[in-house]
Design a protein around this motif. Sequence first.
Motif, PDB file in Angstrom:
ATOM      1  N   ARG A 138     -14.709  12.562  -1.302  1.00 31.96           N
ATOM      2  CA  ARG A 138     -14.197  11.100  -1.143  1.00 31.96           C
ATOM      3  C   ARG A 138     -14.775   9.987  -2.123  1.00 31.96           C
ATOM      4  O   ARG A 138     -15.937   9.766  -1.757  1.00 31.96           O
ATOM      5  CB  ARG A 138     -14.654  10.989   0.512  1.00 31.96           C
ATOM      6  N   VAL A 139     -13.887   9.406  -2.676  1.00 29.47           N
ATOM      7  CA  VAL A 139     -14.236   8.610  -3.680  1.00 29.47           C
ATOM      8  C   VAL A 139     -13.952   7.343  -3.624  1.00 29.47           C
ATOM      9  O   VAL A 139     -14.255   6.364  -4.407  1.00 29.47           O
ATOM     10  CB  VAL A 139     -14.343   9.238  -5.257  1.00 29.47           C
ATOM     11  N   ILE A 140     -12.714   6.963  -2.986  1.00 28.69           N
ATOM     12  CA  ILE A 140     -12.330   5.736  -2.893  1.00 28.69           C
ATOM     13  C   ILE A 140     -12.103   5.392  -1.134  1.00 28.69           C
ATOM     14  O   ILE A 140     -11.472   6.319  -0.629  1.00 28.69           O
ATOM     15  CB  ILE A 140     -11.103   5.744  -3.469  1.00 28.69           C
ATOM     16  N   LEU A 141     -12.218   4.198  -0.890  1.00 27.55           N
ATOM     17  CA  LEU A 141     -12.127   3.548   0.211  1.00 27.55           C
ATOM     18  C   LEU A 141     -11.061   2.462   0.248  1.00 27.55           C
ATOM     19  O   LEU A 141     -11.371   1.474  -0.373  1.00 27.55           O
ATOM     20  CB  LEU A 141     -13.377   3.058   1.383  1.00 27.55           C
ATOM     21  N   ASP A 142      -9.728   2.589   0.529  1.00 27.38           N
ATOM     22  CA  ASP A 142      -8.798   1.527   0.529  1.00 27.38           C
ATOM     23  C   ASP A 142      -8.573   0.810   1.826  1.00 27.38           C
ATOM     24  O   ASP A 142      -8.412   1.467   2.900  1.00 27.38           O
ATOM     25  CB  ASP A 142      -7.519   2.254   0.029  1.00 27.38           C
ATOM     26  N   LYS A 143      -8.843  -0.586   1.869  1.00 24.39           N
ATOM     27  CA  LYS A 143      -8.533  -1.310   3.119  1.00 24.39           C
ATOM     28  C   LYS A 143      -7.595  -2.232   2.891  1.00 24.39           C
ATOM     29  O   LYS A 143      -7.730  -3.114   2.082  1.00 24.39           O
ATOM     30  CB  LYS A 143      -9.894  -1.924   3.295  1.00 24.39           C
ATOM     31  N   ASP A 144      -6.530  -2.206   3.536  1.00 25.66           N
ATOM     32  CA  ASP A 144      -5.366  -2.937   3.294  1.00 25.66           C
ATOM     33  C   ASP A 144      -5.068  -3.781   4.587  1.00 25.66           C
ATOM     34  O   ASP A 144      -4.817  -3.219   5.664  1.00 25.66           O
ATOM     35  CB  ASP A 144      -4.209  -2.038   2.946  1.00 25.66           C
ATOM     36  N   ASP A 145      -4.415  -4.862   4.179  1.00 26.98           N
ATOM     37  CA  ASP A 145      -4.232  -5.942   5.514  1.00 26.98           C
ATOM     38  C   ASP A 145      -2.852  -6.167   4.926  1.00 26.98           C
ATOM     39  O   ASP A 145      -2.711  -6.666   3.877  1.00 26.98           O
ATOM     40  CB  ASP A 145      -4.888  -7.104   5.824  1.00 26.98           C
ATOM     41  N   LEU A 146      -1.632  -6.198   5.647  1.00 27.29           N
ATOM     42  CA  LEU A 146      -0.296  -6.363   5.495  1.00 27.29           C
ATOM     43  C   LEU A 146       0.311  -7.196   6.512  1.00 27.29           C
ATOM     44  O   LEU A 146      -0.063  -7.033   7.785  1.00 27.29           O
ATOM     45  CB  LEU A 146       0.500  -5.139   5.342  1.00 27.29           C
ATOM     46  N   VAL A 147       1.229  -8.073   6.120  1.00 31.34           N
ATOM     47  CA  VAL A 147       1.864  -8.996   6.934  1.00 31.34           C
ATOM     48  C   VAL A 147       2.863  -7.887   7.878  1.00 31.34           C
ATOM     49  O   VAL A 147       3.871  -7.501   7.287  1.00 31.34           O
ATOM     50  CB  VAL A 147       2.774  -9.883   6.467  1.00 31.34           C
ATOM     51  N   SER A 148       2.660  -8.008   9.002  1.00 35.22           N
ATOM     52  CA  SER A 148       3.479  -7.184   9.742  1.00 35.22           C
ATOM     53  C   SER A 148       4.952  -7.107   9.837  1.00 35.22           C
ATOM     54  O   SER A 148       5.869  -6.328   9.674  1.00 35.22           O
ATOM     55  CB  SER A 148       3.101  -7.120  11.429  1.00 35.22           C
ATOM     56  N   ALA A 149       5.293  -8.410   9.659  1.00 33.24           N
ATOM     57  CA  ALA A 149       6.940  -9.065   9.761  1.00 33.24           C
ATOM     58  C   ALA A 149       7.452  -8.223   8.458  1.00 33.24           C
ATOM     59  O   ALA A 149       8.633  -8.094   8.469  1.00 33.24           O
ATOM     60  CB  ALA A 149       7.085 -10.448   9.754  1.00 33.24           C
ATOM     61  N   VAL A 150       6.763  -8.159   7.563  1.00 28.17           N
ATOM     62  CA  VAL A 150       7.336  -7.819   6.108  1.00 28.17           C
ATOM     63  C   VAL A 150       7.467  -6.131   6.041  1.00 28.17           C
ATOM     64  O   VAL A 150       8.025  -5.566   5.533  1.00 28.17           O
ATOM     65  CB  VAL A 150       6.476  -8.133   4.885  1.00 28.17           C
ATOM     66  N   VAL A 151       6.728  -5.357   6.922  1.00 26.08           N
ATOM     67  CA  VAL A 151       6.682  -3.859   6.597  1.00 26.08           C
ATOM     68  C   VAL A 151       6.991  -3.346   8.201  1.00 26.08           C
ATOM     69  O   VAL A 151       6.475  -2.419   8.899  1.00 26.08           O
ATOM     70  CB  VAL A 151       5.339  -3.469   6.266  1.00 26.08           C
ATOM     71  N   PRO A 152       8.174  -3.794   8.806  1.00 24.28           N
ATOM     72  CA  PRO A 152       8.534  -3.099  10.136  1.00 24.28           C
ATOM     73  C   PRO A 152       8.977  -1.717   9.987  1.00 24.28           C
ATOM     74  O   PRO A 152       9.473  -1.052   8.818  1.00 24.28           O
ATOM     75  CB  PRO A 152       9.997  -3.817  10.289  1.00 24.28           C
ATOM     76  N   GLY A 153       8.327  -1.040  10.922  1.00 22.31           N
ATOM     77  CA  GLY A 153       8.508   0.499  10.973  1.00 22.31           C
ATOM     78  C   GLY A 153       7.452   1.340  10.146  1.00 22.31           C
ATOM     79  O   GLY A 153       7.693   2.647  10.264  1.00 22.31           O
ATOM     80  N   LEU A 154       6.641   0.673   9.608  1.00 21.16           N
ATOM     81  CA  LEU A 154       5.467   1.460   8.702  1.00 21.16           C
ATOM     82  C   LEU A 154       4.695   1.919   9.897  1.00 21.16           C
ATOM     83  O   LEU A 154       4.313   1.367  10.892  1.00 21.16           O
ATOM     84  CB  LEU A 154       4.715   0.427   8.114  1.00 21.16           C
ATOM     85  N   THR A 155       4.296   2.991   9.722  1.00 27.14           N
ATOM     86  CA  THR A 155       3.477   4.243  10.413  1.00 27.14           C
ATOM     87  C   THR A 155       2.181   4.786   9.704  1.00 27.14           C
ATOM     88  O   THR A 155       2.283   4.756   8.415  1.00 27.14           O
ATOM     89  CB  THR A 155       4.264   5.431  11.023  1.00 27.14           C
ATOM     90  N   ALA A 156       1.190   5.475  10.383  1.00 24.69           N
ATOM     91  CA  ALA A 156       0.112   5.940   9.716  1.00 24.69           C
ATOM     92  C   ALA A 156       0.465   7.058   8.882  1.00 24.69           C
ATOM     93  O   ALA A 156       0.043   7.161   7.719  1.00 24.69           O
ATOM     94  CB  ALA A 156      -0.820   6.570  10.939  1.00 24.69           C
TER      95      ALA A 156
END
Length: 241
Positions: A138-156
């Motif tokens: 485990r060598v990278i931790l990516d932390k992303d904040d995205l505008v919800s309205a831009v990414v409808p339907g995005l899932t885990a």
Amino acid sequence: MYLLKSKFQLVYEELANQIQKGEWRPEELLPSELELVKTYQASRETIRKALKLLSERGYIQKIQGKGSVVLDRSKIDFPFSGVSSFKELSERMNMKVETDVVAFDEVIPDLDLQDKLQLTSEQHALRIKRVRKVDGERVILDKDDLVSAVVPGLTAKISQNSIYEYLEKELGLIISFAKKEIVVEEPTVEDRALLDLDSFTNVVVVRGRTYLDDARIFQYTESRHRPDKFRFVNFARREQL
């Protein structure tokens, strides 16, 4: 229906496997094109295609008048100036990687996040944390904040594969550019919990804002890297005065 691999792909895979196993060490020269032609009973064009693929995926560097020099792959060249997904980079460099989504939440942005994503207090954001494993570590931790309205339907589940692929292929958006900064920091408690840091006392942090082609910001990223696995690279050209 199974597709047969091209000859150059087979030559590439065998040479890449030899480099991975340490049969060719960093800074050693691979055999010449003519020697490889004889070894693999292949055309010169086939060998050149295989060497080109090895170069593109970070195994060798072709040097004029010298040949193909094996590169040190203990550190992965991570392009600092480009806008690429982790999936694209891993495929390009032929890395064995896994992604674990450890958090996926819709949040009401506080003042700091409103500023980062240019949101109002009524707009929502998606907060995603992903741990990247390279060769099982485990060598990278990516932390992303995205505008919800831009990414409808995005899932885990989609995030485990590729957010950018979803935006471009499913939503038809065009990702245009990013502004980034790179710093070295002490590991946080979260870093220690989620990454295999062992005795490392620093992490390399890349923070950035990513924009669509209409100049809308849609993503704020904080990517935290164990320092021994990556080498951040950029291409620079001197301006002609």
